[in-house]
Each structure stands twice: as C-alpha cells, then as structure tokens.
Design an enzyme around this catalytic site. Structure first.
Site, PDB file in Angstrom:
ATOM      1  N   ASN A 179      13.298   7.538  -8.790  1.00 36.50           N
ATOM      2  CA  ASN A 179      13.994   7.154 -10.010  1.00 36.50           C
ATOM      3  C   ASN A 179      14.329   8.316 -10.932  1.00 36.50           C
ATOM      4  OD1 ASN A 179      11.158   7.355 -10.398  1.00 36.50           O
ATOM      5  ND2 ASN A 179      11.298   6.219 -12.299  1.00 36.50           N
ATOM      6  N   ARG A 214      18.809   7.974   9.613  1.00 34.40           N
ATOM      7  CA  ARG A 214      17.893   8.869  10.310  1.00 34.40           C
ATOM      8  C   ARG A 214      18.691  10.016  10.900  1.00 34.40           C
ATOM      9  NH1 ARG A 214      15.237   3.950  13.093  1.00 34.40           N
ATOM     10  NH2 ARG A 214      13.626   3.443  11.605  1.00 34.40           N
ATOM     11  N   TYR A 246       5.259   3.943  -4.515  1.00 39.01           N
ATOM     12  CA  TYR A 246       5.587   4.112  -5.927  1.00 39.01           C
ATOM     13  C   TYR A 246       6.858   3.314  -6.214  1.00 39.01           C
ATOM     14  CZ  TYR A 246       7.453   5.910 -10.247  1.00 39.01           C
ATOM     15  OH  TYR A 246       7.974   5.998 -11.514  1.00 39.01           O
ATOM     16  N   HIS A 306       0.802  -1.217   0.000  1.00 33.05           N
ATOM     17  CA  HIS A 306       0.000   0.000   0.000  1.00 33.05           C
ATOM     18  C   HIS A 306       0.837   1.271   0.000  1.00 33.05           C
ATOM     19  CE1 HIS A 306      -0.200  -2.041   4.021  1.00 33.05           C
ATOM     20  NE2 HIS A 306       0.652  -1.080   4.254  1.00 33.05           N
TER      21      HIS A 306
END
Length: 188
Positions: A117, A171, A97, A94
């Site tokens: 991309n 992070r 892309y 879900h």
C-alpha cells in the site's frame, strides 16, 4: 459481557467494550477496542479496532488503528492489519499484511500475501471483492481492485485490476541451471 473469560497477561487499556461468551488472551493487549459476542482473541495486540461477532484472532496478530473485522471472519497467526475492513466470513489465516484494504465477504487470503500500500510517498487502497481467492505469496500493488469471485495464482505480483470471476497469474519463466552447485563449490 456475561461468560467472557480473560486469561492471564491480558490488558484492556483505554475504552474497551467486550461482548458475551468471549475468550481473551492469554498475552493479549487491547487498547480502545470493541469486541462483539463469541470472539476468541489469542495473543493479539489491537489498537483502535472493532471486532464484530464470532471472530477468531491470533495467536500473534497485530491489529492497527482503523481495522474493522466483520462477523465470522478469521485473523490468524503472524498477521498484521492496518486501516482495513475484513468482510464477513473472510479469512487472513497466516503470515500476511493487509493495509488500506476493503475486503468483501468470503475472501480467502493465502499465506504470505501482502497489500503493498505504500509507494514511498503515499498510501494507496486495495479493494478485494466477495468470494475471491488470493493465492499464497501474492503481492497486491496498490492502488488495485480485485473483483468478486476472482482468483490470483500463487506467487503473483498483481499490478493491474482483476475483473470479476477472472484468474490473474503473473510469473516469470523458471530457469533450471544444471550443475550450478558443483561449479560454485569448484570455484572456492
């Protein structure tokens, strides 16, 4: 094919071939798509796509030209895939892309993940090895190769290749600013 059900508002346009024991729709538009056996394609737009056998797709998936989904893979809700191969038994469940990607077998793509991309001028590929786990909200900045049996931590921006079996965590440090909301309200 035999025992295939095509629900209302499903459109087969151009050259479409659909295998046996499939369920298409409702609200599906397939243009020049080949669908194997035992597939479920729900509320999906697909153009110039190959879906092999035992695929589940949708609802609200967008499969763009050059997409090839191998046996047993799952494409979930609000997923867009372009010019990519999704490996056997892999899952893009879900809100993701996937573009210009070659994905191995048994891969799990966490919610909200994107293969970045396009650099504004050129498209670049992403490769993801077998049995790799991509944590939710991972940005994979192409060109990048993520090895087999690798893991990416949720919320990461992966800009370097990840070796087989490795964990990639990216992070920044979390900061807590106490009293921020109160000071902001006081300024108004």
């Amino acid at each position: 094919g035999r025992d295939t059900v095509i629900w209302p508002q499903t459109h087969l346009i151009g050259t479409c071939v659909v295998g046996e024991d499939c369920v298409l729709g409702p609200n599906t538009r397939l243009t020049n798509v080949r669908v194997g056996d035992r597939c479920s394609v729900d509320e999906t737009v697909g153009i110039d796509v190959v879906l092999e056998n035992d695929i589940t797709c949708g609802p609200r998936a967008y499969l763009r030209p050059g997409t090839h989904v191998l046996d047993g893979a799952h494409i979930g809700t609000h997923v867009e895939i372009k010019k990519s191969t999704i490996g056997k038994g892999s899952k893009v469940p879900h809100l993701s892309y996937i573009g210009d990607t070659t994905m191995g077998a048994g891969v799990n793509i966490g919610a909200g993940s994107i293969t970045c991309n396009y650099d504004g001028v050129n498209k670049h590929p992403t490769t993801i090895g077998d049995d790799t786990f991509i944590g939710s909200d991972t940005m994979m900045v192409a060109p990048v190769n993520i090895g087999s049996h690798a893991v990416t931590g949720a919320g990461g921006t992966i800009t370097q290749d990840v070796p087989d079996g490795a964990l990639a965590v990216e992070r920044t440090e979390q900061r807590i600013i106490e009293g921020y909301s109160e000071r902001k309200r006081a300024r108004k």
